[in-house]
Design a protein around this motif. Structure first.
Motif, PDB file in Angstrom:
ATOM      1  N   PHE A 129      32.732  56.884  35.980  1.00  7.38           N
ATOM      2  CA  PHE A 129      33.771  57.080  36.994  1.00  7.38           C
ATOM      3  C   PHE A 129      34.481  58.409  36.802  1.00  7.38           C
ATOM      4  CE2 PHE A 129      33.595  52.380  36.917  1.00  7.38           C
ATOM      5  CZ  PHE A 129      33.297  52.165  38.258  1.00  7.38           C
ATOM      6  N   LEU A 130      34.967  58.934  37.916  1.00  4.72           N
ATOM      7  CA  LEU A 130      35.813  60.124  37.870  1.00  4.72           C
ATOM      8  C   LEU A 130      37.227  59.652  38.207  1.00  4.72           C
ATOM      9  CD1 LEU A 130      32.860  61.046  39.049  1.00  4.72           C
ATOM     10  CD2 LEU A 130      34.024  63.178  39.508  1.00  4.72           C
ATOM     11  N   TYR A 131      38.219  60.128  37.469  1.00  6.50           N
ATOM     12  CA  TYR A 131      39.592  59.685  37.695  1.00  6.50           C
ATOM     13  C   TYR A 131      40.458  60.839  38.169  1.00  6.50           C
ATOM     14  CZ  TYR A 131      37.904  55.777  34.948  1.00  6.50           C
ATOM     15  OH  TYR A 131      37.166  54.717  34.496  1.00  6.50           O
ATOM     16  N   LEU A 132      41.122  60.618  39.287  1.00 12.75           N
ATOM     17  CA  LEU A 132      42.081  61.612  39.765  1.00 12.75           C
ATOM     18  C   LEU A 132      43.468  61.192  39.283  1.00 12.75           C
ATOM     19  CD1 LEU A 132      42.735  64.131  41.480  1.00 12.75           C
ATOM     20  CD2 LEU A 132      43.139  62.573  43.401  1.00 12.75           C
ATOM     21  N   MET A 133      44.096  62.078  38.519  1.00 10.08           N
ATOM     22  CA  MET A 133      45.418  61.801  37.964  1.00 10.08           C
ATOM     23  C   MET A 133      46.424  62.760  38.592  1.00 10.08           C
ATOM     24  SD  MET A 133      44.165  59.551  35.807  1.00 10.08           S
ATOM     25  CE  MET A 133      45.558  59.103  34.779  1.00 10.08           C
ATOM     26  N   GLY A 134      47.620  62.278  38.812  1.00 12.04           N
ATOM     27  CA  GLY A 134      48.657  63.101  39.438  1.00 12.04           C
ATOM     28  C   GLY A 134      49.266  64.110  38.477  1.00 12.04           C
ATOM     29  N   PRO A 135      50.108  65.021  39.006  1.00 12.72           N
ATOM     30  CA  PRO A 135      50.766  66.036  38.153  1.00 12.72           C
ATOM     31  C   PRO A 135      51.650  65.410  37.074  1.00 12.72           C
ATOM     32  CG  PRO A 135      51.010  66.556  40.482  1.00 12.72           C
ATOM     33  CD  PRO A 135      50.455  65.171  40.434  1.00 12.72           C
ATOM     34  N   ASN A 136      52.069  64.149  37.291  1.00 11.24           N
ATOM     35  CA  ASN A 136      52.879  63.446  36.290  1.00 11.24           C
ATOM     36  C   ASN A 136      52.009  62.658  35.309  1.00 11.24           C
ATOM     37  OD1 ASN A 136      51.892  61.574  38.036  1.00 11.24           O
ATOM     38  ND2 ASN A 136      53.870  60.658  38.585  1.00 11.24           N
ATOM     39  N   GLY A 137      50.685  62.791  35.461  1.00  9.95           N
ATOM     40  CA  GLY A 137      49.776  62.098  34.550  1.00  9.95           C
ATOM     41  C   GLY A 137      49.438  60.681  34.983  1.00  9.95           C
ATOM     42  N   LYS A 138      49.972  60.268  36.138  1.00 10.46           N
ATOM     43  CA  LYS A 138      49.715  58.900  36.605  1.00 10.46           C
ATOM     44  C   LYS A 138      48.419  58.818  37.422  1.00 10.46           C
ATOM     45  CE  LYS A 138      53.705  56.319  35.864  1.00 10.46           C
ATOM     46  NZ  LYS A 138      53.989  56.848  34.513  1.00 10.46           N
ATOM     47  N   TYR A 139      47.762  57.693  37.281  1.00 12.25           N
ATOM     48  CA  TYR A 139      46.506  57.436  37.986  1.00 12.25           C
ATOM     49  C   TYR A 139      46.697  57.443  39.504  1.00 12.25           C
ATOM     50  CZ  TYR A 139      42.830  54.428  39.991  1.00 12.25           C
ATOM     51  OH  TYR A 139      41.851  53.914  40.764  1.00 12.25           O
ATOM     52  N   LEU A 140      45.785  58.120  40.211  1.00 10.50           N
ATOM     53  CA  LEU A 140      45.842  58.117  41.677  1.00 10.50           C
ATOM     54  C   LEU A 140      44.624  57.458  42.308  1.00 10.50           C
ATOM     55  CD1 LEU A 140      47.124  61.753  42.422  1.00 10.50           C
ATOM     56  CD2 LEU A 140      48.422  59.618  42.649  1.00 10.50           C
ATOM     57  N   ALA A 141      43.436  57.775  41.798  1.00 11.35           N
ATOM     58  CA  ALA A 141      42.215  57.236  42.415  1.00 11.35           C
ATOM     59  C   ALA A 141      41.057  57.371  41.446  1.00 11.35           C
ATOM     60  CB  ALA A 141      41.893  58.007  43.692  1.00 11.35           C
ATOM     61  N   HIS A 142      40.003  56.623  41.702  1.00  8.78           N
ATOM     62  CA  HIS A 142      38.779  56.834  40.924  1.00  8.78           C
ATOM     63  C   HIS A 142      37.578  56.818  41.856  1.00  8.78           C
ATOM     64  CE1 HIS A 142      38.629  52.426  41.117  1.00  8.78           C
ATOM     65  NE2 HIS A 142      37.333  52.569  40.978  1.00  8.78           N
TER      66      HIS A 142
ATOM     67  N   LEU B 139      34.218  63.186  48.307  1.00  8.81           N
ATOM     68  CA  LEU B 139      35.131  63.598  47.241  1.00  8.81           C
ATOM     69  C   LEU B 139      36.144  64.612  47.780  1.00  8.81           C
ATOM     70  CD1 LEU B 139      35.953  63.413  44.267  1.00  8.81           C
ATOM     71  CD2 LEU B 139      34.322  65.224  43.754  1.00  8.81           C
ATOM     72  N   THR B 140      35.657  65.568  48.557  1.00  6.80           N
ATOM     73  CA  THR B 140      36.552  66.584  49.133  1.00  6.80           C
ATOM     74  C   THR B 140      37.638  65.913  49.969  1.00  6.80           C
ATOM     75  OG1 THR B 140      34.636  68.042  49.297  1.00  6.80           O
ATOM     76  CG2 THR B 140      36.609  68.730  50.476  1.00  6.80           C
ATOM     77  N   GLU B 141      37.220  64.995  50.837  1.00  6.76           N
ATOM     78  CA  GLU B 141      38.180  64.341  51.735  1.00  6.76           C
ATOM     79  C   GLU B 141      39.210  63.537  50.960  1.00  6.76           C
ATOM     80  OE1 GLU B 141      35.674  62.241  54.453  1.00  6.76           O
ATOM     81  OE2 GLU B 141      35.138  64.085  55.529  1.00  6.76           O
ATOM     82  N   SER B 142      38.750  62.835  49.931  1.00  5.49           N
ATOM     83  CA  SER B 142      39.696  62.027  49.174  1.00  5.49           C
ATOM     84  C   SER B 142      40.670  62.899  48.382  1.00  5.49           C
ATOM     85  CB  SER B 142      38.961  61.083  48.224  1.00  5.49           C
ATOM     86  OG  SER B 142      39.898  60.359  47.467  1.00  5.49           O
ATOM     87  N   LEU B 143      40.151  63.968  47.787  1.00  7.42           N
ATOM     88  CA  LEU B 143      41.034  64.869  47.040  1.00  7.42           C
ATOM     89  C   LEU B 143      42.084  65.454  47.981  1.00  7.42           C
ATOM     90  CD1 LEU B 143      38.485  66.781  44.740  1.00  7.42           C
ATOM     91  CD2 LEU B 143      40.073  64.981  44.057  1.00  7.42           C
ATOM     92  N   GLN B 144      41.628  65.833  49.160  1.00  6.46           N
ATOM     93  CA  GLN B 144      42.527  66.407  50.158  1.00  6.46           C
ATOM     94  C   GLN B 144      43.650  65.428  50.521  1.00  6.46           C
ATOM     95  OE1 GLN B 144      39.786  67.785  53.014  1.00  6.46           O
ATOM     96  NE2 GLN B 144      40.484  69.902  52.849  1.00  6.46           N
ATOM     97  N   SER B 145      43.274  64.164  50.630  1.00  6.29           N
ATOM     98  CA  SER B 145      44.257  63.160  51.045  1.00  6.29           C
ATOM     99  C   SER B 145      45.283  62.866  49.945  1.00  6.29           C
ATOM    100  CB  SER B 145      43.545  61.868  51.459  1.00  6.29           C
ATOM    101  OG  SER B 145      43.079  61.190  50.315  1.00  6.29           O
ATOM    102  N   HIS B 146      44.926  63.139  48.696  1.00  8.07           N
ATOM    103  CA  HIS B 146      45.840  62.826  47.601  1.00  8.07           C
ATOM    104  C   HIS B 146      46.745  63.988  47.178  1.00  8.07           C
ATOM    105  CE1 HIS B 146      43.409  59.174  46.837  1.00  8.07           C
ATOM    106  NE2 HIS B 146      44.580  58.710  46.500  1.00  8.07           N
TER     107      HIS B 146
END
Lengths: 200, 165
Positions: free
Chosen positions: A168-181, A191-198
């Protein structure tokens, strides 16, 4: 005689069928819970070593989104293709790509020294950060991300051992909190669309 | 029940052995054909490479591959990926058999040839040779095209759903 051979074959096939059906349910790994199920306990403190041999922690990436994934350089195509997809997705993001740091953490520190991991991530442009560490440091980081990995010996193989891992790839926020995987097999458009949305 | 199963297993092994012996003794050198043989360029830092092809058995008997080698690697092995619920496992295929009139299709994320201990990098647009030996036949030299473009093409077929597990 002919008939008994056929009936044996049918029985063997039947048993193979049962095993094929039952096997995967036993081996199933539950992916981490997605958004909407409350606080997701993915990520956390880690201490690792970068390509230059410097110690880094999760604090070094605060203020940036991070796209964290685990792999290893002897991974034949799943890791390289995931890295290629990440690179392409970031290219599609244009200026926003600067807000995201992709972090590739090896689960095979035995082979992936700082020098090796550094050279390896360079194959995918200048954005990807490659991290390694002691086996204990890697274990702690992998545990924080609920990542499964295991070294499987195969003495007859030229490799000596292979690595099993969760992809899995994990997208974490600037505060270190989990956003998506995302699954390792994700396409670059998704992936581009999801990153854009977050990212903001 | 356990005993019956054990007997069954033993018998099925005997059956395969008896049948296999007869089948593999046949002439197979023209029967095995490699199609669409390619390899992605190797990566700096990795001393392994990977290669893909589709092996077709045009004969009426199964063909067993007994040896794989290449001048560009210390060892060549067939490996498979098993991906379950986000867990990825790679395993060496110990016995490679292509069924009669059947195919063995390698592709990214699935069966692949592992080139272990590269003696030279696999450069884009170059050609490498992998020697494939089938039981009871001469070595077949198969040319693989090293191609980044081919890898990108293979990637296009990937899912674009963010939520398939």
């Amino acid at each position: 005689m002919k008939r008994s051979v056929v009936s044996w074959l049918i029985m063997v096939l039947g048993i193979a069928g049962i095993l094929a059906y039952v096997g995967p349910t036993f081996l199933k790994v539950t992916p981490p819970p997605s958004k909407g199920t409350g606080e997701v306990l993915i990520g956390g403190a880690f201490t690792l070593v970068d390509a230059n041999g410097n110690t880094v922690t999760e604090q070094d990436y605060r203020g940036k989104y991070t796209l964290v994934f685990f792999g290893f350089t002897h991974c034949p195509d799943i890791c390289p293709t995931a890295l290629l997809v990440v690179r392409n997705a970031l290219d599609h993001l244009g200026k926003d790509a600067k807000k995201i740091v992709p972090i590739f953490i090896t689960i095979d520190p035995e082979r992936d020294t700082p020098d090796v991991i550094g050279r390896y991530v360079k194959n995918f442009g200048d954005r990807v950060v490659g991290l390694t560490g002691t086996p204990e440091q890697i274990k702690k980081a992998a545990d924080a991300y609920k990542v499964f990995y295991a070294k499987v010996e195969d003495k007859e193989s030229g490799l000596g051992y292979v690595m099993d891992h969760s992809g899995f790839l994990y997208l974490m926020g600037p505060n270190g909190k989990y956003l998506a995987h995302y699954p390792h097999s994700i396409g670059e458009k998704a992936l581009t669309e999801s990153l854009q949305s977050h990212i903001e | 029940m356990t005993r019956a199963l054990a007997i069954l297993c033993v018998l099925s092994v005997f059956f395969v052995a008896a049948f296999g012996e007869k089948a593999f003794s046949a002439e197979t050198h023209t029967a095995l054909m490699a199609h669409d043989a390619w390899a992605p360029p190797s990566l700096d830092g990795a001393n392994v490479g990977v290669a893909f092809t589709m092996l077709m058995n045009h004969s009426d008997v199964p063909i067993e591959i007994t040896a794989l080698s290449s001048p560009v690697a210390k060892t060549v092995e067939l490996h498979d990926h098993v991906s379950e619920g986000g867990k990825v496992k790679m395993r060496r295929v110990e016995k490679i058999v292509i069924p009669a009139q059947g195919t063995l299709n390698m592709k990214p994320g699935g069966l692949h040839l592992m080139l272990i201990g590269l003696t030279q990098p696999l450069k884009d647009d170059s050609t490498i040779t992998i020697d494939i030996t089938a039981k009871g036949s001469a070595v077949q030299k198969v040319s693989f095209t090293v191609s980044q473009a081919r890898l990108i093409e293979a990637l296009k077929s990937r899912s674009n759903s963010a939520h398939e597990h």
